[in-house]
Design a protein around this motif. Structure first.
Motif, PDB file in Angstrom:
ATOM      1  N   ARG A  51       0.814  -1.219   0.000  1.00 17.63           N
ATOM      2  CA  ARG A  51       0.000   0.000   0.000  1.00 17.63           C
ATOM      3  C   ARG A  51       0.847   1.269   0.000  1.00 17.63           C
ATOM      4  O   ARG A  51       0.433   2.288  -0.542  1.00 17.63           O
ATOM      5  CB  ARG A  51      -0.920   0.047   1.236  1.00 17.63           C
ATOM      6  CG  ARG A  51      -2.022  -0.980   1.319  1.00 17.63           C
ATOM      7  CD  ARG A  51      -3.120  -0.827   0.290  1.00 17.63           C
ATOM      8  NE  ARG A  51      -3.794   0.454   0.200  1.00 17.63           N
ATOM      9  CZ  ARG A  51      -4.758   0.895   0.994  1.00 17.63           C
ATOM     10  NH1 ARG A  51      -5.169   0.170   2.023  1.00 17.63           N
ATOM     11  NH2 ARG A  51      -5.333   2.066   0.773  1.00 17.63           N
ATOM     12  N   THR A  52       2.002   1.236   0.662  1.00 19.16           N
ATOM     13  CA  THR A  52       2.853   2.417   0.819  1.00 19.16           C
ATOM     14  C   THR A  52       4.313   1.966   0.833  1.00 19.16           C
ATOM     15  O   THR A  52       4.592   0.760   0.822  1.00 19.16           O
ATOM     16  CB  THR A  52       2.550   3.150   2.149  1.00 19.16           C
ATOM     17  OG1 THR A  52       2.976   2.326   3.244  1.00 19.16           O
ATOM     18  CG2 THR A  52       1.072   3.484   2.287  1.00 19.16           C
ATOM     19  N   PRO A  53       5.262   2.906   0.887  1.00 13.51           N
ATOM     20  CA  PRO A  53       6.670   2.487   0.939  1.00 13.51           C
ATOM     21  C   PRO A  53       7.009   1.604   2.132  1.00 13.51           C
ATOM     22  O   PRO A  53       7.967   0.831   2.065  1.00 13.51           O
ATOM     23  CB  PRO A  53       7.421   3.827   1.016  1.00 13.51           C
ATOM     24  CG  PRO A  53       6.529   4.800   0.321  1.00 13.51           C
ATOM     25  CD  PRO A  53       5.135   4.376   0.694  1.00 13.51           C
ATOM     26  N   TYR A  54       6.253   1.712   3.222  1.00 12.42           N
ATOM     27  CA  TYR A  54       6.567   0.934   4.419  1.00 12.42           C
ATOM     28  C   TYR A  54       5.665  -0.286   4.603  1.00 12.42           C
ATOM     29  O   TYR A  54       5.960  -1.143   5.430  1.00 12.42           O
ATOM     30  CB  TYR A  54       6.517   1.826   5.653  1.00 12.42           C
ATOM     31  CG  TYR A  54       7.542   2.931   5.627  1.00 12.42           C
ATOM     32  CD1 TYR A  54       8.865   2.676   5.265  1.00 12.42           C
ATOM     33  CD2 TYR A  54       7.208   4.243   5.966  1.00 12.42           C
ATOM     34  CE1 TYR A  54       9.816   3.682   5.235  1.00 12.42           C
ATOM     35  CE2 TYR A  54       8.149   5.257   5.943  1.00 12.42           C
ATOM     36  CZ  TYR A  54       9.450   4.975   5.575  1.00 12.42           C
ATOM     37  OH  TYR A  54      10.399   5.979   5.547  1.00 12.42           O
ATOM     38  N   LEU A  55       4.575  -0.368   3.891  1.00 17.56           N
ATOM     39  CA  LEU A  55       3.781  -1.599   3.822  1.00 17.56           C
ATOM     40  C   LEU A  55       3.966  -2.114   2.407  1.00 17.56           C
ATOM     41  O   LEU A  55       3.218  -1.779   1.495  1.00 17.56           O
ATOM     42  CB  LEU A  55       2.306  -1.333   4.128  1.00 17.56           C
ATOM     43  CG  LEU A  55       1.412  -2.587   4.133  1.00 17.56           C
ATOM     44  CD1 LEU A  55       1.832  -3.565   5.216  1.00 17.56           C
ATOM     45  CD2 LEU A  55      -0.050  -2.218   4.282  1.00 17.56           C
ATOM     46  N   ASN A  56       4.993  -2.941   2.233  1.00 21.41           N
ATOM     47  CA  ASN A  56       5.464  -3.243   0.891  1.00 21.41           C
ATOM     48  C   ASN A  56       6.106  -4.631   0.895  1.00 21.41           C
ATOM     49  O   ASN A  56       7.330  -4.765   0.919  1.00 21.41           O
ATOM     50  CB  ASN A  56       6.476  -2.174   0.453  1.00 21.41           C
ATOM     51  CG  ASN A  56       6.502  -1.974  -1.054  1.00 21.41           C
ATOM     52  OD1 ASN A  56       6.910  -2.873  -1.780  1.00 21.41           O
ATOM     53  ND2 ASN A  56       6.077  -0.811  -1.513  1.00 21.41           N
ATOM     54  N   SER A  57       5.274  -5.675   0.887  1.00 21.68           N
ATOM     55  CA  SER A  57       5.771  -7.045   1.018  1.00 21.68           C
ATOM     56  C   SER A  57       5.449  -7.849  -0.240  1.00 21.68           C
ATOM     57  O   SER A  57       4.399  -7.668  -0.868  1.00 21.68           O
ATOM     58  CB  SER A  57       5.160  -7.719   2.239  1.00 21.68           C
ATOM     59  OG  SER A  57       3.759  -7.798   2.126  1.00 21.68           O
ATOM     60  N   TRP A  95       9.049 -17.516   2.624  1.00 21.18           N
ATOM     61  CA  TRP A  95       8.758 -16.301   3.381  1.00 21.18           C
ATOM     62  C   TRP A  95       8.387 -15.150   2.459  1.00 21.18           C
ATOM     63  O   TRP A  95       9.093 -14.895   1.483  1.00 21.18           O
ATOM     64  CB  TRP A  95       9.977 -15.841   4.187  1.00 21.18           C
ATOM     65  CG  TRP A  95      10.340 -16.654   5.371  1.00 21.18           C
ATOM     66  CD1 TRP A  95      11.536 -17.279   5.604  1.00 21.18           C
ATOM     67  CD2 TRP A  95       9.524 -16.914   6.516  1.00 21.18           C
ATOM     68  NE1 TRP A  95      11.517 -17.915   6.805  1.00 21.18           N
ATOM     69  CE2 TRP A  95      10.289 -17.708   7.402  1.00 21.18           C
ATOM     70  CE3 TRP A  95       8.223 -16.565   6.881  1.00 21.18           C
ATOM     71  CZ2 TRP A  95       9.794 -18.151   8.627  1.00 21.18           C
ATOM     72  CZ3 TRP A  95       7.729 -17.003   8.103  1.00 21.18           C
ATOM     73  CH2 TRP A  95       8.511 -17.785   8.966  1.00 21.18           C
ATOM     74  N   PRO A  96       7.329 -14.438   2.747  1.00 20.63           N
ATOM     75  CA  PRO A  96       7.169 -13.113   2.140  1.00 20.63           C
ATOM     76  C   PRO A  96       8.331 -12.218   2.567  1.00 20.63           C
ATOM     77  O   PRO A  96       8.897 -12.386   3.655  1.00 20.63           O
ATOM     78  CB  PRO A  96       5.836 -12.623   2.715  1.00 20.63           C
ATOM     79  CG  PRO A  96       5.099 -13.880   3.076  1.00 20.63           C
ATOM     80  CD  PRO A  96       6.169 -14.826   3.562  1.00 20.63           C
ATOM     81  N   ARG A  97       8.654 -11.260   1.725  1.00 19.60           N
ATOM     82  CA  ARG A  97       9.802 -10.394   1.989  1.00 19.60           C
ATOM     83  C   ARG A  97       9.461  -8.939   1.680  1.00 19.60           C
ATOM     84  O   ARG A  97       8.632  -8.647   0.828  1.00 19.60           O
ATOM     85  CB  ARG A  97      11.011 -10.826   1.132  1.00 19.60           C
ATOM     86  CG  ARG A  97      11.534 -12.208   1.482  1.00 19.60           C
ATOM     87  CD  ARG A  97      12.622 -12.664   0.517  1.00 19.60           C
ATOM     88  NE  ARG A  97      13.093 -14.010   0.819  1.00 19.60           N
ATOM     89  CZ  ARG A  97      14.154 -14.285   1.576  1.00 19.60           C
ATOM     90  NH1 ARG A  97      14.879 -13.294   2.092  1.00 19.60           N
ATOM     91  NH2 ARG A  97      14.510 -15.536   1.805  1.00 19.60           N
ATOM     92  N   HIS A  98      10.145  -8.058   2.394  1.00 27.29           N
ATOM     93  CA  HIS A  98      10.140  -6.641   2.036  1.00 27.29           C
ATOM     94  C   HIS A  98      10.801  -6.500   0.669  1.00 27.29           C
ATOM     95  O   HIS A  98      11.554  -7.385   0.236  1.00 27.29           O
ATOM     96  CB  HIS A  98      10.923  -5.872   3.105  1.00 27.29           C
ATOM     97  CG  HIS A  98      10.867  -4.391   2.977  1.00 27.29           C
ATOM     98  ND1 HIS A  98      11.907  -3.654   2.476  1.00 27.29           N
ATOM     99  CD2 HIS A  98       9.891  -3.500   3.282  1.00 27.29           C
ATOM    100  CE1 HIS A  98      11.589  -2.369   2.478  1.00 27.29           C
ATOM    101  NE2 HIS A  98      10.369  -2.253   2.969  1.00 27.29           N
ATOM    102  N   TRP A  99      10.536  -5.383   0.000  1.00 30.70           N
ATOM    103  CA  TRP A  99      11.130  -5.239  -1.341  1.00 30.70           C
ATOM    104  C   TRP A  99      12.645  -5.298  -1.312  1.00 30.70           C
ATOM    105  O   TRP A  99      13.290  -5.609  -2.327  1.00 30.70           O
ATOM    106  CB  TRP A  99      10.641  -3.977  -2.043  1.00 30.70           C
ATOM    107  CG  TRP A  99      11.027  -2.668  -1.401  1.00 30.70           C
ATOM    108  CD1 TRP A  99      10.257  -1.875  -0.607  1.00 30.70           C
ATOM    109  CD2 TRP A  99      12.283  -1.991  -1.526  1.00 30.70           C
ATOM    110  NE1 TRP A  99      10.939  -0.756  -0.217  1.00 30.70           N
ATOM    111  CE2 TRP A  99      12.190  -0.792  -0.769  1.00 30.70           C
ATOM    112  CE3 TRP A  99      13.469  -2.263  -2.197  1.00 30.70           C
ATOM    113  CZ2 TRP A  99      13.237   0.119  -0.655  1.00 30.70           C
ATOM    114  CZ3 TRP A  99      14.520  -1.356  -2.091  1.00 30.70           C
ATOM    115  CH2 TRP A  99      14.394  -0.180  -1.331  1.00 30.70           C
ATOM    116  N   THR A 100      13.250  -5.012  -0.159  1.00 33.21           N
ATOM    117  CA  THR A 100      14.712  -5.084  -0.029  1.00 33.21           C
ATOM    118  C   THR A 100      15.209  -6.523   0.032  1.00 33.21           C
ATOM    119  O   THR A 100      16.411  -6.752  -0.015  1.00 33.21           O
ATOM    120  CB  THR A 100      15.165  -4.377   1.245  1.00 33.21           C
ATOM    121  OG1 THR A 100      14.510  -4.992   2.374  1.00 33.21           O
ATOM    122  CG2 THR A 100      14.844  -2.895   1.209  1.00 33.21           C
ATOM    123  N   THR A 101      14.328  -7.473   0.190  1.00 33.04           N
ATOM    124  CA  THR A 101      14.517  -8.917   0.395  1.00 33.04           C
ATOM    125  C   THR A 101      14.601  -9.290   1.866  1.00 33.04           C
ATOM    126  O   THR A 101      14.727 -10.479   2.184  1.00 33.04           O
ATOM    127  CB  THR A 101      15.740  -9.536  -0.344  1.00 33.04           C
ATOM    128  OG1 THR A 101      16.944  -9.124   0.279  1.00 33.04           O
ATOM    129  CG2 THR A 101      15.729  -9.158  -1.819  1.00 33.04           C
TER     130      THR A 101
END
Length: 692
Positions: free
Chosen positions: A43-49, A63-69
């Motif tokens: 939804r946003t830069p910080y809710l981004n999985s 595992w789901p991951r943040h865009w950074t991995t």
């Protein structure tokens, strides 16, 4: 023999678990394609999985991951008739369900799992996009729906489990977090946050401030637990229920990995779906630190506060209660984008646009108040700049298509900062700093793209005003726009040695594509002058420059004439994507013969997955390729779309969709940057953004 007998059951169990895992490989079908990564809660830069596809997009045992991995602990288990299976996450050694299918739409990722041949479990990750509703769009929350039904004609006892870990709250896993469990009238929720809140801080691109909420409905079959990962997950695996207790030893994210679990007893499940709903999200009081018209850094409140009275519980209740509307609205949006995309570019085009929506909006943070809303954009993965003009420009088409008013909320911070007098240069600012701090550049030391950003700002401002009928916006900013236009007069025809938006390729003088952007910018300024009843000092210059540009830019000494990458370099070429602005603004300025010439030429240089960006590399940019497709002949348009859609289903890249890849291999650029999750994929809506 005794040792063998002792170990045999364990070995058999391990082999059985491995076989169950192997059974999932290549089992899943994909619709409309197998993406590089699956948007989960975005939804946003910080809710981004995301779920990375390596190469299959299998949620069980991954595992789901943040865009950074960075791993974001998110575990799903299901018990059917007392036997426990893993449907999401990698922590537990239960057998995994068989993933039957994955479908993505513009707002949803829908997984269907076969649980032991008895039950189908359908899990939908819904990240709604409310382009026409600031209240709803202001919330950094996402939905997870799980539906179970029997598929073998029998009824089955079904228990559903889900947890999230403290990894969501900090990119620094050594940071201590605190937590609690509580209830509203309708919900049970877990909340957790960093003990040391660092407002406007990040660790590893993950916010260092704010409160995370994981919620579900307070039905009679609910149980919950907060504790270490092994304890809570083992409790469900052994008992198919949780203890309704809280581990009150607050600690670091990585210390006995605290998790926040819910379990639903669905009872005896028959042939009708039984659904349970979860929500996950982040609440931040202030979202951006911004130097606006008064030149000082001030807090920009989260826009959600104005709509929900600064009340967390009211906000989480409202989001949960809105599920039916969100589902209906999202289905309508999904259908609209699907049908509109097919109409202008076929199913392959819909494969592209539908994957781009959540990623585009996932880089946007909504702040301010209803009377003065702002949208701040994060340049995800490339350098985390905030409000980067040449990132907003390629992302712009999706906003013009869905709701052009949103464009103003992105432009406003740029105008405010520069019209405060804080920026000393005569050209347009490149960005406002590093997300989430938009302090601007009082020393004028931003990344220098003067021609690029002046052209972008003039074009985008006119596009907004024309789509919304807001000529007053042009009048308000006319002095600033005219100053930028004066710079275009100076530098457009013969561009100095400088960067363009494709800065990874380095500086270059006399860039053909950059020059035409500036020249079109001058023609756009001519229209702005007319719309504001001002003196037109730009139109005649644009006309003159275009005639000279055609002499300088085109290589006619070849069987297939085409524009060069830079003036006079007859061995070079490039995607002439900046002529798109002429069609976007309906200027009828650039000769149609230029569009036709480039269309014919692109056919001759196409590689396996794309037409290369230019002769410096075999790399391409998907956003610019769709800009080119939007103004190409029908056969070339189809060629460009088909190649990008083919790339989506076959690329070896495995993170949130990159916009920069090798046109021949389909992989990340060798010795080049790795771009992921960037909002520029909004540029894939270039065809849909054109005036009808």
């Amino acid at each position: 023999m005794v040792l063998l007998a002792m170990w045999y059951p364990k070995i058999a169990a391990i082999v059985a678990a491995m076989c169950c895992r192997m059974a999932t490989v290549h089992a899943s079908t994909y619709k409309p394609a197998r993406p590089p990564a699956v948007p989960m809660a975005v939804r946003t830069p910080y809710l981004n999985s995301w779920l990375q596809c390596e190469p299959e997009c299998l949620l069980p045992d991954n595992w789901p991951r943040h865009w950074t991995t960075q791993i974001l602990g998110w575990q799903g288990l299901v018990a059917v008739d007392g036997k426990v299976f893993n449907w999401m996450g990698k922590a537990f050694q239960n057998p995994v369900v068989k993933q039957v299918s994955l479908e993505y739409t513009s707002t949803k990722s829908i997984f269907v799992f076969d649980v032991d041949g008895k039950v189908n479990l359908t899990v939908t990750f819904l990240s709604p996009v409310f382009a026409d509703d600031l209240s709803r769009q202001s919330q950094q929350f996402s939905y997870i729906s799980a539906k179970a039904k029997s598929v073998d004609g029998e009824t089955h006892d079904v228990r559903l489990y889900m947890d999230v870990s403290g990894e969501w709250a900090s990119g620094d896993l050594s940071q201590k977090i605190t937590w609690a469990h509580d209830k509203t009238n309708k919900l049970d929720y877990h909340t957790f946050e960093r003990t040391e809140q660092v407002e406007y801080g990040e660790n590893g691109e993950i916010a260092a401030w704010g409160r995370w909420y994981f919620t579900t409905g307070s039905d009679s079959g609910l149980s919950w637990q907060i504790g270490s990962d092994q304890l809570v997950r083992s409790q469900f695996a052994s008992n198919q229920t949780l203890t309704n207790t809280v581990d009150d030893t607050f600690r670091a994210v990585q210390e006995n990995w605290p998790v926040f679990g819910f379990s639903h007893d669905l009872g005896n499940v028959g042939s009708s779906d039984i659904e349970r709903l979860f929500t996950l999200g982040l609440i931040q009081d202030n979202v951006i630190h911004f130097a606006g018209i008064n030149k000082t850094l001030d807090a920009v409140p989260g826009l959600w506060q104005s709509y929900f009275d600064h009340d967390d519980q009211r906000a989480i209740d409202a989001f949960y209660d809105d599920y039916q509307y969100a589902t209906s609205h999202s289905s309508e949006l999904d259908s609209r984008i699907q049908q509109d995309s097919v109409k202008v570019g076929g199913q392959n085009y819909a494969t592209i646009t539908t994957l781009s929506v959540r990623q585009s909006f996932g880089a946007l943070q909504f702040g301010g108040t209803p009377s003065k809303p702002y949208i701040f954009l994060k340049e995800i993965s490339s350098n985390s700049d905030i409000q980067t003009v040449d990132v907003i420009f390629p992302a712009y088409p999706i906003l013009l298509y869905l709701n052009a008013t949103l464009a103003r909320y992105l432009l406003d911070p740029l105008f405010e900062n520069q019209e405060s007098g804080a920026y000393p240069n005569k050209w347009a600012e490149h960005d406002l700093g590093t997300f989430p701090v938009a302090k601007g550049y009082p020393s004028g030391n931003d990344e220098p793209m003067p021609l690029e950003e002046c052209g972008n700002m003039v074009i985008m401002t006119l596009a907004y005003a024309e789509r919304t009928g807001d000529s007053s916006y042009l009048e308000k900013h006319y002095p600033t726009l005219s100053r930028w236009a004066e710079f275009l007069v100076e530098d457009s025809l013969i561009p100095s040695n400088q960067l363009s938006t494709d800065d990874f390729a380095g500086t270059l003088a006399n860039q053909t594509n950059l020059a035409i952007k500036g020249i079109i910018g001058l023609k756009a300024m001519s229209r702005i002058a007319n719309l504001t009843s001002s003196s037109d000092n730009w139109g005649a210059i644009a006309d003159e420059y275009l005639e000279q540009w055609k002499v300088l830019a085109i290589n006619n000494e070849t069987d297939l004439p085409h524009t060069t990458l830079s003036y006079g370099d007859k061995e070079s070429y490039g995607l002439l994507y900046n002529i798109y602005a002429d069609k976007l603004l309906d200027l009828n300025f650039v000769d149609q013969s230029i569009f036709d010439m480039q269309s014919r030429f692109y056919q001759s240089i196409a590689m396996k997955y794309a037409v290369p960006l230019d002769t410096r590399h075999t790399w391409t940019k998907s956003d610019w390729m769709m800009f080119a497709a939007a103004v190409a002949s029908p056969d070339t348009k189809a060629l460009l779309i088909d190649k990008l859609a083919n790339w989506i289903g076959n690329t070896t890249t495995n993170r949130a969709m990159t916009d920069l890849y090798d046109a021949e291999t389909g992989g990340y650029p060798q010795d080049g940057p790795t771009f992921v999750a960037r909002p520029v994929v909004g540029g894939t809506f270039a065809l849909l953004a054109l005036p009808s």
